[in-house]
Design an enzyme around this catalytic site. Structure first.
Site, PDB file in Angstrom:
ATOM      1  N   ASP A   1      95.214  -0.649  61.159  1.00 30.31           N
ATOM      2  CA  ASP A   1      95.180  -1.823  62.028  1.00 30.31           C
ATOM      3  C   ASP A   1      94.825  -1.393  63.452  1.00 30.31           C
ATOM      4  O   ASP A   1      95.125  -0.271  63.871  1.00 30.31           O
ATOM      5  CB  ASP A   1      96.547  -2.505  62.055  1.00 30.31           C
TER       6      ASP A   1
ATOM      7  N   ASP B   1      98.076  -7.620  63.504  1.00 29.36           N
ATOM      8  CA  ASP B   1      99.015  -8.074  62.478  1.00 29.36           C
ATOM      9  C   ASP B   1     100.424  -8.162  63.061  1.00 29.36           C
ATOM     10  O   ASP B   1     100.847  -7.287  63.831  1.00 29.36           O
ATOM     11  CB  ASP B   1      99.037  -7.112  61.292  1.00 29.36           C
TER      12      ASP B   1
ATOM     13  N   ARG C   1      91.630 -14.988  58.103  1.00 26.56           N
ATOM     14  CA  ARG C   1      92.882 -14.691  58.812  1.00 26.56           C
ATOM     15  C   ARG C   1      92.717 -14.909  60.317  1.00 26.56           C
ATOM     16  O   ARG C   1      92.966 -14.003  61.114  1.00 26.56           O
ATOM     17  CB  ARG C   1      93.342 -13.263  58.526  1.00 26.56           C
TER      18      ARG C   1
END
Length: 412
Positions: free
Chosen positions: A223, A250, A303
């Protein structure tokens, strides 16, 4: 107020009307370069602006204990920011630099998010200097100069509490690694297992009070920013994210009170996940409050965000050429969306076991294949803070000119 205008049918954006690759849900997932739905070359409100393509840059600690955080304003651009948001009068040249939304909400022992305000100010130019500056819980403002490339074996760098990490000027770049705002350190993993399960919440110091601003992230091998394990009061602002091996930003595993604002996401795939798994309700329910505002979702895939269990306030974002969905509604999700400008997307929203979305008439929607799903039962963000969204018609020009890295100086 602007009524949503939705166009159905097979628009130029998409290669076909059929279904294609889907977001399959749980994290972590295998990396994929697939882009559901194809892409578009038709005109849009960006009046010829491009997605940015590849960035010009090339590749090239364990937190201690005790948060020591105090509330207050000022320093690194942070402020109380609990009443209004938007581009300011006339949409100022850098947008509104103050903090608004959930990261400014008083809870869990903090009145707001101030980062390293009041602490030592250091400028770093190497990975070793950066790692040494972010790893403890002492208040500190870390200014990044130039490109910092991570060692090949490092995917994520642990960040402790009370930190402002901010890029100087227009070229500050994080290359090949990401920031892990996560108190579940390697020592705890070795002693108690890989994950910070609810029965282990009292075993460690939860990271809090972190600001990340004015940075470009490239070549992330996991990430780019990960907020997890009960971390809270985090502000991710005015950054540019290029495609990573996994997510861009995230928020998961019981984390809370986060604002993600004025960022540019360039051709990212798994852009912003809120809540990582359908089975994680015991840890996530009642947490995962995140505000997403004034972000530029520039030719992304999915997302934008996708939500499980949390409450997401999604306002004043510009989404152009999204090859799958804008908002994903997972188990237990509650979303309020207002003042967004969404053009050439496959779906405005998509159901993954959740339908609690309030989609107000202040959103503007251009071309889309499938519209979306919403039941008007999303939460009311005014239960937490007052908000004054900018008109959706102003959002493309405002966000394209003001979002992303290089719009701040790094001296805020």
């Amino acid at each position: 107020m602007y009524a949503a205008s939705v166009v159905f049918g097979c628009v130029a954006l998409l290669a076909a009307c059929g279904e294609s690759a889907m977001d399959d849900g749980a994290e972590p997932e295998p990396g994929s370069g697939a882009t559901p739905g194809g892409s578009s070359s038709s005109s849009s409100p960006d009046a010829g602006a491009t997605s940015g393509g590849s960035p010009g840059a090339t590749s090239g600690g364990t937190p201690g204990s005790g948060s020591g955080a105090t509330s207050g304003s000022g320093g690194s651009g942070s402020g109380p920011g609990t009443t209004t948001s938007g581009g300011g009068p006339g949409g100022g040249p850098t947008g509104d630099p103050s903090l608004v939304g959930f990261a400014a909400h008083g809870a869990d022992g903090l009145d707001t998010t101030t980062g390293g305000a009041g602490g030592e100010v250091v400028t770093v130019t190497s990975y070793a200097e950066l790692a040494a500056a972010v790893g403890d819980h002492t208040p500190r403002v870390i200014r990044i100069s130039g490109t910092i490339a991570g060692p090949g074996e490092v995917e994520m760098l642990d960040v402790g509490s009370n930190k402002t990490i901010i890029g100087l000027g227009t070229s500050a770049t994080i290359d090949g690694f990401g920031f892990d705002i996560n108190g579940w350190t390697p020592d705890l993993v070795a002693a108690h297992g890989a994950t910070c399960d609810p029965d282990k919440a009292s075993l460690f110091t939860h990271v809090s009070n972190v600001i990340i601003r004015n940075l470009t992230f490239i070549n992330s091998t996991d990430d780019s920013v990960n907020v997890q394990c009960y971390s809270h009061h985090v502000w991710v602002d005015h950054n540019t994210f290029h495609k990573s091996a996994d997510g861009s930003v995230d928020v998961k595993r019981g984390s809370d009170w986060v604002t993600i604002s004025w960022n540019r996401f360039v051709e990212t795939d798994k852009t912003m996940l809120l809540g990582h798994d359908d089975s994680n309700g015991p840890q996530d329910t009642g947490r995962l409050h995140v505000t997403y505002h004034h972000n530029w979702l520039d030719h992304t895939v999915q997302r934008n965000p996708r939500v499980r269990f949390g409450q997401a306030h999604v306002f004043n974002n510009f989404a152009n050429e999204i090859s799958d969905y804008f908002i994903g509604l997972g188990t237990g999700a509650s979303v309020h969306a207002e003042g967004n400008y969404v053009d050439r997307v496959k779906r405005t929203s998509k159901e993954y076991g959740g339908t609690d979305l309030t989609w107000t008439d202040s959103n503007i929607v251009g071309e889309t294949l499938h519209g979306g799903v919403e039941n008007g039962k999303g939460f009311d963000p005014t239960a937490y803070y007052a908000i004054r969204a900018d008109p959706a018609a102003d959002i493309p020009a405002m966000v394209m000119s003001q979002a992303g890295a290089g719009k701040l100086t790094g001296m805020e």
